[in-house]
Design a protein around this motif. Structure first.
Motif, short mmCIF file in Angstrom:
data_model
loop_
_atom_site.label_atom_id
_atom_site.label_comp_id
_atom_site.label_asym_id
_atom_site.label_seq_id
_atom_site.Cartn_x
_atom_site.Cartn_y
_atom_site.Cartn_z
N LEU A 187 28.20 52.72 -13.36
CA LEU A 187 28.14 53.49 -14.60
C LEU A 187 27.98 52.58 -15.82
CD1 LEU A 187 31.20 55.87 -13.98
CD2 LEU A 187 28.81 56.19 -13.25
N ASP A 188 27.39 53.16 -16.88
CA ASP A 188 27.37 52.47 -18.17
C ASP A 188 28.66 52.81 -18.93
OD1 ASP A 188 27.05 55.04 -19.26
OD2 ASP A 188 24.89 54.80 -19.58
N PRO A 217 31.40 51.05 -10.96
CA PRO A 217 31.95 52.35 -10.56
C PRO A 217 33.18 52.69 -11.39
CG PRO A 217 31.48 50.99 -8.64
CD PRO A 217 31.33 50.10 -9.84
N ALA A 218 33.46 53.99 -11.50
CA ALA A 218 34.64 54.45 -12.24
C ALA A 218 35.89 53.85 -11.61
CB ALA A 218 34.70 55.97 -12.21
N SER A 253 25.33 57.10 -14.76
CA SER A 253 24.79 56.18 -13.76
C SER A 253 23.66 55.34 -14.36
CB SER A 253 24.26 56.97 -12.56
OG SER A 253 23.55 56.13 -11.68
N VAL A 254 23.80 54.02 -14.27
CA VAL A 254 22.78 53.13 -14.82
C VAL A 254 21.46 53.29 -14.08
CG1 VAL A 254 22.14 50.71 -15.14
CG2 VAL A 254 24.46 51.45 -15.67
N LEU A 255 21.49 53.18 -12.74
CA LEU A 255 20.25 53.30 -11.98
C LEU A 255 19.75 54.74 -11.97
CD1 LEU A 255 20.75 50.98 -8.86
CD2 LEU A 255 19.75 50.47 -11.08
N GLY A 256 20.68 55.69 -12.03
CA GLY A 256 20.27 57.09 -12.04
C GLY A 256 19.44 57.44 -13.26
N VAL A 257 19.91 57.02 -14.43
CA VAL A 257 19.16 57.31 -15.65
C VAL A 257 17.84 56.55 -15.65
CG1 VAL A 257 19.18 57.11 -18.17
CG2 VAL A 257 21.25 57.84 -16.96
N ALA A 304 36.75 53.75 -7.11
CA ALA A 304 36.53 52.39 -7.60
C ALA A 304 35.82 51.48 -6.60
CB ALA A 304 37.86 51.76 -8.00
N GLU A 305 35.91 51.80 -5.31
CA GLU A 305 35.35 50.92 -4.29
C GLU A 305 33.90 51.23 -3.93
OE1 GLU A 305 37.06 48.27 -3.38
OE2 GLU A 305 38.60 49.01 -4.77
N ALA A 306 33.29 52.18 -4.63
CA ALA A 306 31.90 52.54 -4.32
C ALA A 306 30.97 51.37 -4.59
CB ALA A 306 31.48 53.75 -5.15
#
Length: 303
Positions: A278-279, A23-24, A284-288, A31-33
């Motif tokens: 995120l990459d 997470p960002a 989003s890694v899983l999103g893409v 950050a805690e997501a």
């Protein structure tokens, strides 16, 4: 076509992919997501909605809001905005300052932070309330009157937004902001900190799949304007990884560091996916991965 089954299979394929990203962390409130969180929704041009996973869980839309800021600025003020911001990929990180000086304060495109600040300034000039205009548009298109700015996230961005402040002051030094820097920044943070879910964003993004028509049938943009926004999304909407996104997904898309990605299926609808890991480019890694799986299985593509 069984949209629900396609979404379920895309989710499962994404979850089997290696890596989750992070997470960002430069915005402490994000950050805690949980990088394992995942939601995905598809809204057809006719208003049908399908979803899987955490598709009704609100998240911080961040740079996905830049799509709506751009569309509203063009709808309210026409093509004048394009004299102040370009339409070319930047090839640099979304918060980079390096090109602004050599290009006389004209940001490369409206989806990097510098360009979004100019679009926000234009919308503020036209409406008097840029963030409010974006919120009201999302509420109207999604039918969710509860959509609002998360003040905690907006405050976190403002406290840590030194680079955005630097970008805004630099742009202003070239005369490319019409409103006070502090006002532009406040509206920018407020629309980036809007909380919405995948369902909301998929419904709100349908105007581009409907060639500029809103949910009530009124026209927001001409067909040509909608086509051009889709084109800029394809080439610039996922930061400096737009080429990779086009290669893997084959659709116009806009991502945000909250983990959301909104993609447009011309003539069919819009799909939003959310996972906060995120990459390195901020996508989003899983999103893409899920969008890659969805378009591979269905053959949906602009190519």
């Amino acid at each position: 076509m069984n949209y629900q089954q396609f979404l379920h299979e895309a989710m499962e394929t994404a979850r089997r992919s290696p890596g989750r990203g992070r997470p960002a962390d430069y915005i402490p409130a994000l950050a805690e997501a949980d990088p394992e969180s995942f939601g995905m929704a598809l809204a057809t041009v006719d208003g049908e909605v399908y979803g899987v996973g955490d598709w009704e869980q609100p998240f911080s839309i961040q740079s996905v809001s830049k799509l709506f800021t751009l569309a509203l600025a063009l709808a309210e003020g026409g093509d004048d905005l394009w004299q102040r911001v370009g339409r070319e990929p930047s090839g640099n990180p979304f918060n980079s300052l390096v090109q602004l000086e050599t290009e006389a304060g004209i940001p490369r495109n409206p989806f990097i932070n510098a360009g979004a600040l100019v679009a926000t300034d234009r919308l503020l000039e036209l409406t008097g309330d840029a963030a409010g205009a974006v919120r009201e548009f999302l509420r109207a298109e999604s039918g969710n009157a509860a959509i609002a700015t998360d003040d905690t996230v907006a405050a976190s961005e403002a406290r840590n937004g030194h680079r955005n402040a630097a970008l805004a002051h630099f742009i202003a030094s070239y005369g490319n902001l019409r409103n006070p820097v502090d006002s532009v920044l406040a509206h920018y943070y407020a629309h980036c900190a809007i909380a919405a879910n995948c369902r909301d964003l998929a419904l709100a993004g349908r105007f581009l799949a409907r060639h500029g028509l809103r949910a009530d049938g009124s026209r927001l943009l001409t067909r040509s304007e909608a086509k051009r926004i889709n084109a800029v999304m394809l080439t610039c909407g996922t930061y400096d990884a737009a080429g990779e996104f086009a290669y893997r997904v084959g659709l116009p898309g806009k991502s945000g560091v909250g983990g959301g990605v909104l993609a447009v299926l011309p003539g069919r609808g819009a799909v939003c996916v959310w996972s906060p890991g995120l990459d390195t480019a901020g996508n989003s890694v899983l999103g893409v991965a899920a969008l890659d799986a969805l378009t591979t299985a269905t053959g949906w593509s602009v190519f």
